[in-house]
Design an enzyme around this catalytic site. Sequence first.
Site, PDB file in Angstrom:
ATOM      1  N   LYS A  32       0.768  -1.214  -0.249  1.00 53.40           N
ATOM      2  CA  LYS A  32      -0.031   0.098  -0.060  1.00 53.40           C
ATOM      3  C   LYS A  32       0.856   1.365   0.049  1.00 53.40           C
ATOM      4  O   LYS A  32       0.698   2.192  -0.764  1.00 53.40           O
ATOM      5  CB  LYS A  32      -0.859   0.006   1.350  1.00 53.40           C
ATOM      6  CG  LYS A  32      -1.801   0.976   1.073  1.00 53.40           C
ATOM      7  CD  LYS A  32      -2.914   1.022   2.042  1.00 53.40           C
ATOM      8  CE  LYS A  32      -4.029  -0.115   1.860  1.00 53.40           C
ATOM      9  NZ  LYS A  32      -4.836  -0.742   3.041  1.00 53.40           N
ATOM     10  N   ARG A 102      -3.322   3.083   8.157  1.00 55.86           N
ATOM     11  CA  ARG A 102      -3.441   1.830   7.387  1.00 55.86           C
ATOM     12  C   ARG A 102      -2.557   1.166   7.386  1.00 55.86           C
ATOM     13  O   ARG A 102      -1.265   1.249   7.116  1.00 55.86           O
ATOM     14  CB  ARG A 102      -3.967   2.245   5.916  1.00 55.86           C
ATOM     15  CG  ARG A 102      -4.893   3.016   5.674  1.00 55.86           C
ATOM     16  CD  ARG A 102      -5.058   3.851   4.315  1.00 55.86           C
ATOM     17  NE  ARG A 102      -5.769   4.889   4.240  1.00 55.86           N
ATOM     18  CZ  ARG A 102      -7.231   4.524   3.701  1.00 55.86           C
ATOM     19  NH1 ARG A 102      -7.327   3.213   2.845  1.00 55.86           N
ATOM     20  NH2 ARG A 102      -8.362   5.435   3.519  1.00 55.86           N
ATOM     21  N   GLY A 111      -8.265  -7.875   4.275  1.00 54.52           N
ATOM     22  CA  GLY A 111      -9.191  -7.877   5.478  1.00 54.52           C
ATOM     23  C   GLY A 111      -8.359  -8.274   6.515  1.00 54.52           C
ATOM     24  O   GLY A 111      -9.147  -8.498   7.616  1.00 54.52           O
ATOM     25  N   MET A 113      -5.741  -7.262   8.536  1.00 55.04           N
ATOM     26  CA  MET A 113      -5.149  -6.367   9.402  1.00 55.04           C
ATOM     27  C   MET A 113      -5.996  -5.097   9.450  1.00 55.04           C
ATOM     28  O   MET A 113      -7.045  -5.127   8.765  1.00 55.04           O
ATOM     29  CB  MET A 113      -3.741  -6.114   9.129  1.00 55.04           C
ATOM     30  CG  MET A 113      -2.435  -7.313   9.198  1.00 55.04           C
ATOM     31  SD  MET A 113      -1.089  -6.762   8.970  1.00 55.04           S
ATOM     32  CE  MET A 113      -1.147  -6.486   7.155  1.00 55.04           C
ATOM     33  N   ARG A 358      -2.647  -0.931  -6.648  1.00 55.41           N
ATOM     34  CA  ARG A 358      -1.879  -2.361  -6.661  1.00 55.41           C
ATOM     35  C   ARG A 358      -2.334  -3.434  -7.603  1.00 55.41           C
ATOM     36  O   ARG A 358      -3.258  -3.062  -8.373  1.00 55.41           O
ATOM     37  CB  ARG A 358      -1.963  -3.071  -5.322  1.00 55.41           C
ATOM     38  CG  ARG A 358      -3.369  -3.449  -5.150  1.00 55.41           C
ATOM     39  CD  ARG A 358      -3.831  -4.145  -3.668  1.00 55.41           C
ATOM     40  NE  ARG A 358      -5.073  -4.460  -3.541  1.00 55.41           N
ATOM     41  CZ  ARG A 358      -5.594  -4.735  -2.544  1.00 55.41           C
ATOM     42  NH1 ARG A 358      -4.994  -4.827  -1.170  1.00 55.41           N
ATOM     43  NH2 ARG A 358      -7.104  -5.181  -2.322  1.00 55.41           N
ATOM     44  N   HIS A 473     -15.268  -9.510   0.278  1.00 57.42           N
ATOM     45  CA  HIS A 473     -14.242 -10.520   1.007  1.00 57.42           C
ATOM     46  C   HIS A 473     -14.359 -11.815   0.204  1.00 57.42           C
ATOM     47  O   HIS A 473     -13.305 -12.263  -0.129  1.00 57.42           O
ATOM     48  CB  HIS A 473     -14.556 -10.454   2.422  1.00 57.42           C
ATOM     49  CG  HIS A 473     -13.631 -11.369   3.216  1.00 57.42           C
ATOM     50  ND1 HIS A 473     -13.802 -12.733   3.428  1.00 57.42           N
ATOM     51  CD2 HIS A 473     -12.474 -10.985   3.611  1.00 57.42           C
ATOM     52  CE1 HIS A 473     -12.940 -13.053   4.174  1.00 57.42           C
ATOM     53  NE2 HIS A 473     -11.933 -12.327   4.186  1.00 57.42           N
ATOM     54  N   ARG A 579       7.260 -44.856 -10.536  1.00 52.63           N
ATOM     55  CA  ARG A 579       7.301 -45.774  -9.281  1.00 52.63           C
ATOM     56  C   ARG A 579       6.681 -47.136  -9.491  1.00 52.63           C
ATOM     57  O   ARG A 579       5.746 -47.402  -9.356  1.00 52.63           O
ATOM     58  CB  ARG A 579       6.535 -45.022  -8.332  1.00 52.63           C
ATOM     59  CG  ARG A 579       7.256 -43.584  -7.728  1.00 52.63           C
ATOM     60  CD  ARG A 579       6.306 -42.896  -6.631  1.00 52.63           C
ATOM     61  NE  ARG A 579       7.059 -41.610  -6.046  1.00 52.63           N
ATOM     62  CZ  ARG A 579       6.643 -40.506  -6.046  1.00 52.63           C
ATOM     63  NH1 ARG A 579       5.894 -40.144  -7.188  1.00 52.63           N
ATOM     64  NH2 ARG A 579       7.400 -39.657  -5.379  1.00 52.63           N
ATOM     65  N   ARG A 635      12.108 -46.663 -12.215  1.00 46.69           N
ATOM     66  CA  ARG A 635      12.941 -46.778 -11.058  1.00 46.69           C
ATOM     67  C   ARG A 635      12.790 -48.242 -10.630  1.00 46.69           C
ATOM     68  O   ARG A 635      11.587 -48.680 -10.559  1.00 46.69           O
ATOM     69  CB  ARG A 635      12.415 -45.588 -10.188  1.00 46.69           C
ATOM     70  CG  ARG A 635      12.893 -45.888  -8.464  1.00 46.69           C
ATOM     71  CD  ARG A 635      12.487 -44.785  -7.743  1.00 46.69           C
ATOM     72  NE  ARG A 635      11.402 -45.187  -7.132  1.00 46.69           N
ATOM     73  CZ  ARG A 635      10.616 -44.320  -6.463  1.00 46.69           C
ATOM     74  NH1 ARG A 635      11.310 -43.255  -5.950  1.00 46.69           N
ATOM     75  NH2 ARG A 635       9.673 -44.993  -5.663  1.00 46.69           N
ATOM     76  N   GLU A 762      18.969 -39.216  -3.046  1.00 42.66           N
ATOM     77  CA  GLU A 762      18.014 -39.047  -1.999  1.00 42.66           C
ATOM     78  C   GLU A 762      18.569 -39.182  -0.614  1.00 42.66           C
ATOM     79  O   GLU A 762      17.812 -38.888   0.321  1.00 42.66           O
ATOM     80  CB  GLU A 762      17.071 -40.235  -2.138  1.00 42.66           C
ATOM     81  CG  GLU A 762      16.513 -40.301  -3.541  1.00 42.66           C
ATOM     82  CD  GLU A 762      15.399 -41.615  -3.505  1.00 42.66           C
ATOM     83  OE1 GLU A 762      14.114 -41.171  -3.172  1.00 42.66           O
ATOM     84  OE2 GLU A 762      15.672 -42.724  -3.778  1.00 42.66           O
ATOM     85  N   SER A 781      18.929 -38.180 -10.496  1.00 44.33           N
ATOM     86  CA  SER A 781      17.465 -37.709 -10.510  1.00 44.33           C
ATOM     87  C   SER A 781      17.364 -37.469  -8.883  1.00 44.33           C
ATOM     88  O   SER A 781      17.166 -38.527  -8.037  1.00 44.33           O
ATOM     89  CB  SER A 781      16.569 -38.747 -10.964  1.00 44.33           C
ATOM     90  OG  SER A 781      14.984 -38.442 -10.863  1.00 44.33           O
ATOM     91  N   THR A 784      13.863 -35.313  -3.990  1.00 44.72           N
ATOM     92  CA  THR A 784      13.834 -34.438  -2.968  1.00 44.72           C
ATOM     93  C   THR A 784      12.860 -34.645  -1.582  1.00 44.72           C
ATOM     94  O   THR A 784      13.388 -34.209  -0.630  1.00 44.72           O
ATOM     95  CB  THR A 784      13.569 -33.052  -3.424  1.00 44.72           C
ATOM     96  OG1 THR A 784      12.540 -33.177  -4.451  1.00 44.72           O
ATOM     97  CG2 THR A 784      14.925 -32.494  -4.335  1.00 44.72           C
ATOM     98  N   CYS A 847      12.815 -35.229  -9.026  1.00 48.61           N
ATOM     99  CA  CYS A 847      11.588 -35.912  -9.412  1.00 48.61           C
ATOM    100  C   CYS A 847      11.006 -36.116  -8.054  1.00 48.61           C
ATOM    101  O   CYS A 847       9.650 -36.525  -8.115  1.00 48.61           O
ATOM    102  CB  CYS A 847      11.999 -37.215  -9.925  1.00 48.61           C
ATOM    103  SG  CYS A 847      12.615 -38.593  -8.748  1.00 48.61           S
ATOM    104  N   TYR A 867      16.063 -30.749 -16.207  1.00 47.47           N
ATOM    105  CA  TYR A 867      14.670 -31.387 -16.206  1.00 47.47           C
ATOM    106  C   TYR A 867      14.211 -31.127 -14.835  1.00 47.47           C
ATOM    107  O   TYR A 867      14.667 -31.355 -13.720  1.00 47.47           O
ATOM    108  CB  TYR A 867      14.576 -32.680 -16.790  1.00 47.47           C
ATOM    109  CG  TYR A 867      15.038 -33.445 -16.091  1.00 47.47           C
ATOM    110  CD1 TYR A 867      13.955 -34.523 -15.399  1.00 47.47           C
ATOM    111  CD2 TYR A 867      16.152 -34.290 -16.015  1.00 47.47           C
ATOM    112  CE1 TYR A 867      14.422 -35.712 -14.514  1.00 47.47           C
ATOM    113  CE2 TYR A 867      16.620 -35.437 -15.266  1.00 47.47           C
ATOM    114  CZ  TYR A 867      15.476 -35.942 -14.523  1.00 47.47           C
ATOM    115  OH  TYR A 867      15.886 -37.059 -13.920  1.00 47.47           O
TER     116      TYR A 867
HETATM  117  C1  PEP Z   1      11.553 -38.796  -3.541  1.00 49.46           C
HETATM  118  O1  PEP Z   1      12.230 -39.378  -2.444  1.00 49.46           O
HETATM  119  O2  PEP Z   1      11.862 -37.543  -3.510  1.00 49.46           O
HETATM  120  C2  PEP Z   1      11.059 -39.607  -4.533  1.00 49.46           C
HETATM  121  C3  PEP Z   1      10.785 -39.227  -5.659  1.00 49.46           C
HETATM  122  O3  PEP Z   1      10.718 -40.863  -4.163  1.00 49.46           O
HETATM  123  P1  PEP Z   1       9.491 -41.420  -3.267  1.00 49.46           P
HETATM  124  O4  PEP Z   1       8.657 -40.328  -3.024  1.00 49.46           O
HETATM  125  O5  PEP Z   1       8.999 -42.573  -4.010  1.00 49.46           O
HETATM  126  O6  PEP Z   1      10.255 -41.943  -2.018  1.00 49.46           O
HETATM  127 MG    MG Z   2      12.410 -41.533  -2.502  1.00 51.06          MG
END
Ligand code: PEP
Ligand code: MG
Length: 892
Positions: A32, A102, A111, A113, A358, A473, A579, A635, A762, A781, A784, A847, A867
């Site tokens: 704002k 404000r 809405g 705050m 805004r 709202h 998987r 996999r 992993e 790969s 995460t 992945c 990727y």
């Molecule tokens: C991961 O661990 O990020 C993964 C892709 O394998 P999964 O979720 O199947 O353990």
């Molecule tokens: Mg995994």
Amino acid sequence: MSLEDENHKWVYTYGAGKAEGDRTMRNLLGGKGLGLHDMCSIGVPVPPGFTITTEVCTYYYDHNKQYPKRLQGDIQAGMKHIETIVGKKFGDEADPLLVSVRSGARVSMPGMMDTILNLGLNDKTVVGLHTKTGNERFAYDSYRRFIQMFGDIVMGVPHADFEKVLQGVKDKAGVKQDPELTTEHLKEVITGYKKLITEKKGHEFPQDVQEQLQQAIHAVFGSWNNPRAITYRNINDIPHTWGTAVNIVAMVFGNMGDTSATGVAFTRNPATGEKVFFGEYLVNAQGEDVVAGIRTPQQISNAGKEAQHSDLPSMEESMPQMYKELNEVREKLEKHNRDMQDIEFTIQEGKLYLLQCRNGKRTAKAAVKIAVDLYNEGIIDKDQALCLVDPNAINQLLHRQIDPKAKKTILSRGLNASPGAACGTIVFTAEDAENKAKDGPVILLREETSPDDINGMHVAKGVITARGGMTSHAAVVARGMGAPCITGCGEMVINFEKKTVSFGKTDLKEGDWISMSGDSGEIYLGKVDTIEPQISGDFETIMKWADETRRLHIEANAETPKDAQQARDFGAQGIGLVRTEHMFFDPKRIVSIRKMILADTDEEKKNALAELLPYQTSDFEELFKIMDGFPVTIRLLDPPLHEFLPKTDKDIKELAQEINVTEELIRKRIVTLHELNPMLGNRGCRLCISRPEITEMQGKAIFTAAMNAAKKGVKVYPQIMIPLAVSKKEIQILKDILDKEKAALEKANNVEIPYVFGTMIELPRACLRSAELAEIAHFFSFGTNDLTQTTLGISRDDFSFRDCYKDNGIFDSDPFAVIDEEGVGELIKMSVSRGKSVQKELRTGICGEHGGEPKSIQFADAIGMDYVSCSPFRIPIARLAAAQAAVQNKKK
Ligand code: PEP
Ligand code: MG
């Protein structure tokens, strides 16, 4: 400069065409504040004011609720600045300066705050306001509104108690609406309000204007941490550490008679994106009247009037000169900000002031149209157009719609406030929504919504309100959430006590089914069929631009033919993760995988694998066919045992019959296989190594499928990856098994079956040992999900203290949703660089779930990955997010 430095700036002023703040200071001035400073500097009329920075808020919370020492002096200087420009003095009994206080965080939190208007009025200055304006009713109405707002927000006296006092005077006077009250009535209300405050608080409403100002500023900073603001931030992933700014702005009045007005508008239609000046205003009113929905607002433009089927005159018709000025501001602001704007304005006795500007919230459909239109109008380039569409919001475009062919009984109609279709059972309160949503889809019906309804709105499939317009709202919040919403359904009459509702002649009760279309604004009786959305028009254009711009490849996590086909239709360039254990989720197949896991004797193992082999072979062949011309990354089996072991008596019984053993024996084996930490147990490559026959079977299935598909003319690119590896030895053992299977098949069939071998990363050790892994793996790969779990040492399945960690500012966002760049991200960077030091061409990607999340995609692009792979419905999101990442990272 340190915060303790005596030249540190806590306050930024603006007004009379000059602003101390500029558009690079969003974090400091809040949205704002930024809008006000920026409008002022480009010559848009704004009332003068100053901004107390977000740093004051964070300082306050970091220093045991103490303000910086010099703040008081800076605030006084800010007030002087306003006084000089306006030519009035704060607290002057003859001609008082009034201000609004404000809130305004970095991103808008509609809405959530507090805001206080008309500050500076007391028993004496109200007389001055009356004499100066010659309008006694206006002066006392402003005073009573101020006491009510201040009493509620700053002093904590419930709003409802003020309403009771007001209602009491109305009843006594025999009037229904507020405008019917005379000045004498308003004075009576003021006396009642003051009495109420003294009774409730034990002290009087403050007459000292400086005290009013201090308390109001304090209350706005305090509202940063009110429960509804915290909930809103948690839902929207807004860090609690940002703090809010406070803007002190000279008051202008839209309630000074028939040449005054106030309104809110979007420079284009926020629901459809059409280039129509779209908004609502009220003559002789203050801002809160427009939002409160007590009077029916009029449309700004004739086009808006037509679109909303309004009978009331538009501003274009009834105030043509003001409309012309406002329209000029509209064009100026759009060009300057290169985006559709959401503005608030007030006309005080024929003079226009902008109070806020805004970037406007919009539906995904509108976002896409606006981006393409602004490009075609020459206001922005393609890169900017791509960045105007929020990738997460395009989810809405992928949402279901009411089937045009479905039979439907229309119950009623309201405003099409937020698109999408929903069916659910009726609930009338946010609390009921939360309770009942556990048992099935619900639709929340309200007179209007307030920020207290936020949790209920979040779980409801759709929201319908009786009152309110496109800027209410309910409309704004639902649009932000991507949930369908219909507002202003005047025909809907709710009886909250009986929990019933009537739409004209039809009466319904809690628990009855209804359906709704947020696109048409129609409400239907019962469950109506819905259909998948179509990708076309402007959306296709944006996606085409995204594909031309992005560097990252987008692949899919998919194992069923349906998901793979969906992914390909959404533009996936291959499968980044199959998987294989998920191929057995089907209840008919789960027995086979359980048999394999529990197999003990050679005979049992052989039988179980013989059962799995044909399933796997035909499934893989199908995937290769669907992904013709693209890689399919399979996999090896990674079943966390606890997910796949039989749990119920029924499962155990079924399995015992299947493998012809006693239930007791099965139970014993379950006990033997039971692991205390199954996620750290015999899964991933450990299982593939300890049960090599499984790897042999999977290798045979993959290579046979590839060979069969290739024979049928399909361009197959099989890739095989190893889950949960930590060392070269592990992946070497498995590669040897796979290569042996491949060689045998090649020999027997006199063909060549090329494939690419890679590994998942992993576990932290895999990151550390990436150089040795890259000696034989051609791609990394990053899983995460597991990498986050094992780096943070937090179970991905039982992260029960998630909210507590967010509330305490330990995590800005859930690390299982958005990559933890500081921790997990550092490991990934190290792994990529170590891997590439051995193999320059090493292909890398994500992945885990993060592969479909825009901020994490930005990270993947920034560190040069190749990727990301994500679930099918996130493919379009990922395509756009990858394009935005390319644009952002190009700028760096
Ligand atoms: C991961 O661990 O990020 C993964 C892709 O394998 P999964 O979720 O199947 O353990
Ligand atoms: Mg995994």
